[in-house]
Design a protein around this motif. Sequence first.
Motif, mmCIF file in Angstrom:
data_model
loop_
_atom_site.group_PDB
_atom_site.id
_atom_site.type_symbol
_atom_site.label_atom_id
_atom_site.label_comp_id
_atom_site.label_asym_id
_atom_site.label_seq_id
_atom_site.Cartn_x
_atom_site.Cartn_y
_atom_site.Cartn_z
ATOM 1 N N ALA A 15 33.682 3.311 58.816
ATOM 2 C CA ALA A 15 34.267 4.406 58.028
ATOM 3 C C ALA A 15 35.573 3.953 57.370
ATOM 4 N N ILE A 16 36.412 3.268 58.116
ATOM 5 C CA ILE A 16 37.686 2.787 57.554
ATOM 6 C C ILE A 16 37.414 1.766 56.455
ATOM 7 N N ARG A 17 36.481 0.849 56.670
ATOM 8 C CA ARG A 17 36.177 -0.161 55.648
ATOM 9 C C ARG A 17 35.670 0.500 54.374
ATOM 10 N N LYS A 18 34.803 1.519 54.499
ATOM 11 C CA LYS A 18 34.282 2.214 53.313
ATOM 12 C C LYS A 18 35.403 2.918 52.558
ATOM 13 N N LYS A 19 36.294 3.572 53.279
ATOM 14 C CA LYS A 19 37.418 4.261 52.636
ATOM 15 C C LYS A 19 38.309 3.266 51.904
ATOM 16 N N GLN A 20 38.600 2.141 52.537
ATOM 17 C CA GLN A 20 39.428 1.111 51.899
ATOM 18 C C GLN A 20 38.756 0.586 50.638
ATOM 19 N N GLN A 21 37.448 0.325 50.717
ATOM 20 C CA GLN A 21 36.703 -0.174 49.556
ATOM 21 C C GLN A 21 36.708 0.841 48.420
ATOM 22 N N GLU A 22 36.610 2.112 48.756
ATOM 23 C CA GLU A 22 36.600 3.140 47.711
ATOM 24 C C GLU A 22 37.938 3.191 46.976
ATOM 25 N N VAL A 23 39.036 3.140 47.733
ATOM 26 C CA VAL A 23 40.368 3.181 47.112
ATOM 27 C C VAL A 23 40.577 1.948 46.240
ATOM 28 N N VAL A 24 40.326 0.780 46.801
ATOM 29 C CA VAL A 24 40.547 -0.473 46.067
ATOM 30 C C VAL A 24 39.618 -0.541 44.856
ATOM 31 N N GLY A 25 38.364 -0.174 45.024
ATOM 32 C CA GLY A 25 37.411 -0.194 43.914
ATOM 33 C C GLY A 25 37.819 0.735 42.786
ATOM 34 N N PHE A 26 38.308 1.923 43.132
ATOM 35 C CA PHE A 26 38.742 2.877 42.110
ATOM 36 C C PHE A 26 39.936 2.325 41.329
ATOM 37 N N LEU A 27 40.915 1.778 42.040
ATOM 38 C CA LEU A 27 42.100 1.236 41.378
ATOM 39 C C LEU A 27 41.723 0.066 40.461
ATOM 40 N N PRO A 66 44.570 2.984 58.200
ATOM 41 C CA PRO A 66 44.404 2.602 56.803
ATOM 42 C C PRO A 66 43.174 3.304 56.207
ATOM 43 N N PRO A 67 43.117 3.441 54.912
ATOM 44 C CA PRO A 67 44.103 3.030 53.922
ATOM 45 C C PRO A 67 45.238 4.050 53.785
ATOM 46 N N GLN A 68 46.430 3.523 53.603
ATOM 47 C CA GLN A 68 47.619 4.333 53.301
ATOM 48 C C GLN A 68 48.137 3.833 51.956
ATOM 49 N N ILE A 69 48.532 4.761 51.095
ATOM 50 C CA ILE A 69 48.887 4.406 49.715
ATOM 51 C C ILE A 69 50.332 4.762 49.434
ATOM 52 N N PHE A 70 51.050 3.805 48.840
ATOM 53 C CA PHE A 70 52.456 3.965 48.475
ATOM 54 C C PHE A 70 52.642 3.551 47.025
ATOM 55 N N ASN A 71 53.646 4.128 46.367
ATOM 56 C CA ASN A 71 54.107 3.664 45.068
ATOM 57 C C ASN A 71 55.478 3.082 45.342
ATOM 58 N N GLU A 72 55.541 1.748 45.413
ATOM 59 C CA GLU A 72 56.736 1.034 45.881
ATOM 60 C C GLU A 72 57.084 1.553 47.278
ATOM 61 N N GLU A 73 58.202 2.254 47.417
ATOM 62 C CA GLU A 73 58.623 2.779 48.722
ATOM 63 C C GLU A 73 58.203 4.231 48.930
ATOM 64 N N ASP A 78 47.150 9.413 52.256
ATOM 65 C CA ASP A 78 46.084 8.685 52.931
ATOM 66 C C ASP A 78 44.792 8.830 52.121
ATOM 67 N N PHE A 79 43.675 8.424 52.708
ATOM 68 C CA PHE A 79 42.411 8.483 51.980
ATOM 69 C C PHE A 79 42.032 9.909 51.600
ATOM 70 N N ASP A 80 42.208 10.867 52.501
ATOM 71 C CA ASP A 80 41.826 12.249 52.206
ATOM 72 C C ASP A 80 42.613 12.800 51.021
ATOM 73 N N SER A 81 43.900 12.498 50.963
ATOM 74 C CA SER A 81 44.737 12.947 49.833
ATOM 75 C C SER A 81 44.289 12.267 48.539
ATOM 76 N N PHE A 82 43.996 10.975 48.637
ATOM 77 C CA PHE A 82 43.520 10.210 47.489
ATOM 78 C C PHE A 82 42.217 10.805 46.964
ATOM 79 N N PHE A 83 41.292 11.079 47.871
ATOM 80 C CA PHE A 83 39.991 11.610 47.493
ATOM 81 C C PHE A 83 40.136 12.967 46.804
ATOM 82 N N SER A 84 40.973 13.837 47.356
ATOM 83 C CA SER A 84 41.205 15.155 46.746
ATOM 84 C C SER A 84 41.786 15.026 45.353
ATOM 85 N N ALA A 85 42.770 14.145 45.186
ATOM 86 C CA ALA A 85 43.397 13.934 43.876
ATOM 87 C C ALA A 85 42.384 13.402 42.875
ATOM 88 N N LYS A 86 41.523 12.523 43.334
ATOM 89 C CA LYS A 86 40.491 11.958 42.465
ATOM 90 C C LYS A 86 39.518 13.050 42.034
#
Length: 193
Positions: A15-27, A66-73, A78-86
Amino acid sequence: MVIKVFVATSSGSIAIRKKQQEVVGFLEANKIDFKELDIAGDEDNRRWMRENVPGEKKPQNGIPLPPQIFNEEQYCGDFDSFFSAKEENIIYSFLGLAPPPGSKETKPTEEEPSLPNGDVVGEALSTAEGTETAEESGENDAQKEDKEDEDNLAESQEKNTGEVTKEGAEGEAEEEEAEKGEEPGEEGGEEES
């Protein structure tokens, strides 16, 4: 500004690997600059990520996964927030980036003051004005329809005037007497002998 995505390259969780792949793939697909930081092989990355995830976003055990997402600092989510925003098509504001030209997502410029609910001050006024205009035009349309209905009613009444038959008049008289509580044929409440 560089987006930092904290991942665990040697995670045993599918599950963690799939979430990481989804975030990285989207970016990658959207050509958003990012840096992938491994927390499995680098203790400094792991420590930095754990220290910089806000307390309210940490799970009950206190260790964010993981995955945890930052813009610089700045923590984005996290993935759930990323998914909702997407899903809501607000990924650029989620990441703290300006949307590319022609994007459906719009972000208020920093020069425009915003209200606590996130609306831009100028937009709030124009929205309110637009609502008033729409309401006024709605009233005008309703008034026009009422006038047309009245005209149509008057025309139909003019056509029907003089066409009342004797049977129709008797039927109406019987209905009026029934409303008064009298039976047909009785007048003024007097009984016939």
